[in-house]
Write a protein that holds these residues in place. Sequence first.
Motif, PDB file in Angstrom:
ATOM      1  N   GLY A  76       0.835  -1.203   0.000  1.00 51.40           N
ATOM      2  CA  GLY A  76       0.000   0.000   0.000  1.00 51.40           C
ATOM      3  C   GLY A  76       0.870   1.254   0.000  1.00 51.40           C
ATOM      4  O   GLY A  76       1.871   1.325   0.706  1.00 51.40           O
ATOM      5  N   GLY A 149     -12.326  -6.440  -2.763  1.00 49.60           N
ATOM      6  CA  GLY A 149     -10.949  -6.306  -3.261  1.00 49.60           C
ATOM      7  C   GLY A 149     -10.409  -7.684  -3.582  1.00 49.60           C
ATOM      8  O   GLY A 149     -10.069  -8.457  -2.688  1.00 49.60           O
ATOM      9  N   THR A 150     -10.373  -8.007  -4.894  1.00 52.67           N
ATOM     10  CA  THR A 150      -9.920  -9.354  -5.292  1.00 52.67           C
ATOM     11  C   THR A 150      -8.578  -9.270  -6.024  1.00 52.67           C
ATOM     12  O   THR A 150      -8.386  -9.861  -7.073  1.00 52.67           O
ATOM     13  CB  THR A 150     -10.989 -10.061  -6.157  1.00 52.67           C
ATOM     14  OG1 THR A 150     -11.314  -9.205  -7.259  1.00 52.67           O
ATOM     15  CG2 THR A 150     -12.224 -10.392  -5.357  1.00 52.67           C
ATOM     16  N   GLY A 151      -7.650  -8.495  -5.456  1.00 57.58           N
ATOM     17  CA  GLY A 151      -6.272  -8.472  -5.949  1.00 57.58           C
ATOM     18  C   GLY A 151      -5.534  -9.684  -5.398  1.00 57.58           C
ATOM     19  O   GLY A 151      -6.144 -10.718  -5.104  1.00 57.58           O
ATOM     20  N   ARG A 152      -4.229  -9.548  -5.241  1.00 60.25           N
ATOM     21  CA  ARG A 152      -3.416 -10.710  -4.832  1.00 60.25           C
ATOM     22  C   ARG A 152      -3.881 -11.303  -3.507  1.00 60.25           C
ATOM     23  O   ARG A 152      -4.082 -12.517  -3.384  1.00 60.25           O
ATOM     24  CB  ARG A 152      -1.946 -10.297  -4.737  1.00 60.25           C
ATOM     25  CG  ARG A 152      -1.270 -10.150  -6.079  1.00 60.25           C
ATOM     26  CD  ARG A 152       0.142  -9.630  -5.894  1.00 60.25           C
ATOM     27  NE  ARG A 152       0.130  -8.262  -5.395  1.00 60.25           N
ATOM     28  CZ  ARG A 152       0.236  -7.192  -6.167  1.00 60.25           C
ATOM     29  NH1 ARG A 152       0.380  -7.329  -7.460  1.00 60.25           N
ATOM     30  NH2 ARG A 152       0.202  -5.981  -5.661  1.00 60.25           N
ATOM     31  N   ILE A 153      -4.077 -10.444  -2.498  1.00 59.65           N
ATOM     32  CA  ILE A 153      -4.415 -10.963  -1.168  1.00 59.65           C
ATOM     33  C   ILE A 153      -5.869 -11.438  -1.121  1.00 59.65           C
ATOM     34  O   ILE A 153      -6.168 -12.515  -0.588  1.00 59.65           O
ATOM     35  CB  ILE A 153      -4.137  -9.893  -0.088  1.00 59.65           C
ATOM     36  CG1 ILE A 153      -2.632  -9.570  -0.049  1.00 59.65           C
ATOM     37  CG2 ILE A 153      -4.615 -10.368   1.280  1.00 59.65           C
ATOM     38  CD1 ILE A 153      -2.260  -8.357   0.788  1.00 59.65           C
ATOM     39  N   ASP A 172     -15.213  -5.721  -6.591  1.00 57.49           N
ATOM     40  CA  ASP A 172     -13.964  -5.035  -6.942  1.00 57.49           C
ATOM     41  C   ASP A 172     -14.286  -4.100  -8.092  1.00 57.49           C
ATOM     42  O   ASP A 172     -15.139  -4.430  -8.927  1.00 57.49           O
ATOM     43  CB  ASP A 172     -12.888  -6.071  -7.363  1.00 57.49           C
ATOM     44  CG  ASP A 172     -11.491  -5.479  -7.378  1.00 57.49           C
ATOM     45  OD1 ASP A 172     -11.269  -4.492  -8.106  1.00 57.49           O
ATOM     46  OD2 ASP A 172     -10.619  -5.994  -6.661  1.00 57.49           O
ATOM     47  N   ILE A 173     -13.597  -2.963  -8.163  1.00 57.57           N
ATOM     48  CA  ILE A 173     -13.848  -2.072  -9.313  1.00 57.57           C
ATOM     49  C   ILE A 173     -13.301  -2.685 -10.603  1.00 57.57           C
ATOM     50  O   ILE A 173     -13.706  -2.297 -11.690  1.00 57.57           O
ATOM     51  CB  ILE A 173     -13.276  -0.647  -9.102  1.00 57.57           C
ATOM     52  CG1 ILE A 173     -11.833  -0.723  -8.593  1.00 57.57           C
ATOM     53  CG2 ILE A 173     -14.162   0.173  -8.183  1.00 57.57           C
ATOM     54  CD1 ILE A 173     -11.106   0.594  -8.672  1.00 57.57           C
ATOM     55  N   GLY A 174     -12.390  -3.649 -10.473  1.00 62.79           N
ATOM     56  CA  GLY A 174     -11.864  -4.332 -11.662  1.00 62.79           C
ATOM     57  C   GLY A 174     -11.967  -5.835 -11.474  1.00 62.79           C
ATOM     58  O   GLY A 174     -10.987  -6.475 -11.076  1.00 62.79           O
ATOM     59  N   CYS A 203      -9.217  -4.443  -0.221  1.00 64.38           N
ATOM     60  CA  CYS A 203      -9.002  -3.445  -1.278  1.00 64.38           C
ATOM     61  C   CYS A 203      -7.963  -2.428  -0.823  1.00 64.38           C
ATOM     62  O   CYS A 203      -7.686  -2.293   0.367  1.00 64.38           O
ATOM     63  CB  CYS A 203     -10.326  -2.763  -1.635  1.00 64.38           C
ATOM     64  SG  CYS A 203     -11.167  -2.063  -0.235  1.00 64.38           S
ATOM     65  N   THR A 230      -7.922  -6.673   7.167  1.00 66.20           N
ATOM     66  CA  THR A 230      -6.457  -6.734   7.172  1.00 66.20           C
ATOM     67  C   THR A 230      -5.907  -5.780   6.107  1.00 66.20           C
ATOM     68  O   THR A 230      -4.731  -5.842   5.765  1.00 66.20           O
ATOM     69  CB  THR A 230      -5.935  -8.161   6.887  1.00 66.20           C
ATOM     70  OG1 THR A 230      -6.503  -8.610   5.659  1.00 66.20           O
ATOM     71  CG2 THR A 230      -6.266  -9.124   8.010  1.00 66.20           C
ATOM     72  N   GLY A 231      -6.795  -4.917   5.576  1.00 64.29           N
ATOM     73  CA  GLY A 231      -6.383  -3.986   4.515  1.00 64.29           C
ATOM     74  C   GLY A 231      -5.698  -2.758   5.103  1.00 64.29           C
ATOM     75  O   GLY A 231      -4.480  -2.737   5.288  1.00 64.29           O
ATOM     76  N   ARG A 232      -6.473  -1.761   5.421  1.00 68.43           N
ATOM     77  CA  ARG A 232      -5.970  -0.544   6.048  1.00 68.43           C
ATOM     78  C   ARG A 232      -7.005  -0.065   7.058  1.00 68.43           C
ATOM     79  O   ARG A 232      -8.214  -0.218   6.840  1.00 68.43           O
ATOM     80  CB  ARG A 232      -5.722   0.560   5.017  1.00 68.43           C
ATOM     81  CG  ARG A 232      -4.459   0.383   4.185  1.00 68.43           C
ATOM     82  CD  ARG A 232      -3.176   0.625   4.999  1.00 68.43           C
ATOM     83  NE  ARG A 232      -1.981   0.475   4.209  1.00 68.43           N
ATOM     84  CZ  ARG A 232      -1.263  -0.637   4.090  1.00 68.43           C
ATOM     85  NH1 ARG A 232      -1.646  -1.737   4.720  1.00 68.43           N
ATOM     86  NH2 ARG A 232      -0.167  -0.665   3.365  1.00 68.43           N
ATOM     87  N   GLN A 294       0.472  -7.015  11.542  1.00 69.68           N
ATOM     88  CA  GLN A 294       1.511  -8.034  11.424  1.00 69.68           C
ATOM     89  C   GLN A 294       1.214  -9.041  10.314  1.00 69.68           C
ATOM     90  O   GLN A 294       1.824 -10.111  10.267  1.00 69.68           O
ATOM     91  CB  GLN A 294       1.668  -8.766  12.772  1.00 69.68           C
ATOM     92  CG  GLN A 294       0.379  -9.476  13.221  1.00 69.68           C
ATOM     93  CD  GLN A 294       0.601 -10.439  14.364  1.00 69.68           C
ATOM     94  OE1 GLN A 294       0.970 -10.030  15.450  1.00 69.68           O
ATOM     95  NE2 GLN A 294       0.362 -11.724  14.120  1.00 69.68           N
ATOM     96  N   GLY A 295       0.304  -8.668   9.413  1.00 74.75           N
ATOM     97  CA  GLY A 295      -0.063  -9.587   8.332  1.00 74.75           C
ATOM     98  C   GLY A 295       1.132 -10.014   7.490  1.00 74.75           C
ATOM     99  O   GLY A 295       1.195 -11.139   6.995  1.00 74.75           O
ATOM    100  N   PHE A 296       2.091  -9.107   7.327  1.00 72.37           N
ATOM    101  CA  PHE A 296       3.275  -9.373   6.486  1.00 72.37           C
ATOM    102  C   PHE A 296       4.347 -10.166   7.232  1.00 72.37           C
ATOM    103  O   PHE A 296       5.379 -10.507   6.644  1.00 72.37           O
ATOM    104  CB  PHE A 296       3.905  -8.026   6.066  1.00 72.37           C
ATOM    105  CG  PHE A 296       4.394  -7.246   7.263  1.00 72.37           C
ATOM    106  CD1 PHE A 296       3.520  -6.482   8.006  1.00 72.37           C
ATOM    107  CD2 PHE A 296       5.714  -7.341   7.674  1.00 72.37           C
ATOM    108  CE1 PHE A 296       3.958  -5.802   9.144  1.00 72.37           C
ATOM    109  CE2 PHE A 296       6.158  -6.666   8.808  1.00 72.37           C
ATOM    110  CZ  PHE A 296       5.272  -5.891   9.535  1.00 72.37           C
TER     111      PHE A 296
END
Length: 330
Positions: A76, A149-153, A172-174, A203, A230-232, A294-296
């Motif tokens: 992000g 939000g269906t990106g990588r995560i 998701d917008i895309g 997202c 777990t986004g922001r 701490q997700g990462f």
Amino acid sequence: MTIAFYSAQPFEQRWFDELRGHHQITYIPEALTLETASKAAGHQAVCAFVNDDLSRPVLQQLRRLGIGVLGMRCVGLDNVDQHALCDLDMTLLHIPGYSPFSVAEQAIGLLLGLIRHLPEAHNRVTTGNFSINGLVGTDLHGKTVGVIGTGRIGKAFLHIVQGFGCKVLAYDIGPDRRLVESGVVYVPLRELLQQADIVSLHCALTPLTTYLINAKTLPLLKPGAFLVNTGRGKLVHTEALLDALDAGQLAGYAADVYEGERTYFHYDYADQPITDALLNRLRTHPRVLLTAHQGFLTDEALRQIARSMLNQFSFYDNQQTALITRASMC
Ligand code: NAI
């Protein structure tokens, strides 16, 4: 390159030291702020993280110190003033992505912990209380999970809950065509909120998604729904969320992020007062399960972050050297 590395933590230094090659890194434990920016003097680049301050005044100060490159070791970029970067002619390097499973699995861990009361169950056992009264949970199997939000995560999370036997709705917008082909159903946001038993936020934080979950959207959720973030932190209006929990509109909230986390997360405040009333309300709420961003934090993700960030610095450095060499030959 000489790199001033802000918000440095021992768990990441290990990987950066192992993979740094010819780069020289100064580890600075403090977060990057207007007050700490001067510590970057004498370096060519700054490496920063999620809760560092990369607003215009801080970037201006870095530029005055001769910093031309900013490397963000996170996905992000919502804390970076990218207009200011352009105006100041600074280069932004960032890692395109790393183990999405690290964050997706954290989301699943939080979700299971919340719906099965695992932290409370563990606390009881440590005190010798083996009663299971009040710990009745909920099956995941058969539930409808809404993934925003269906990106990588989001994709990694979605595949895990499919494995639990959940039905998935996505927004998701895309939209991702391959997900549609594999049977994932995209629906409008309103419909997702109304139909899902569990909603998980994956997202990016943008002006459009800021406070996506707020006093107007929370009542759309099914009574008894669970929310995972777990986004922001700023995807959720925390006060409205706590009010919805108190009113019984929402059964529980599990999060790895908080909108005002910058001051506290990743620091030990055990012996100091925590003066953020909203954070105090959130972290002590009986139906909230909260971790401190701490997700990462897995070996796999940390290694990939270090490798990817250092590759970016090397690529930039090589390009600069090539430009200088070419210029001197002309
Ligand atoms: P990504 O870029 O692969 O996916 C983000 C998705 O959000 C994209 O599919 C995009 O189309 C979607 N999106 C953007 N605006 C939207 C809107 N208005 N409505 C609905 N969807 C929208 O990013 P990735 O790697 O999946 O990461 C997702 C987020 O997870 C990051 O932006 C970051 O905020 C957060 N994150 C949290 C971490 C943690 O430790 N808790 C670690 C890494 C990322």
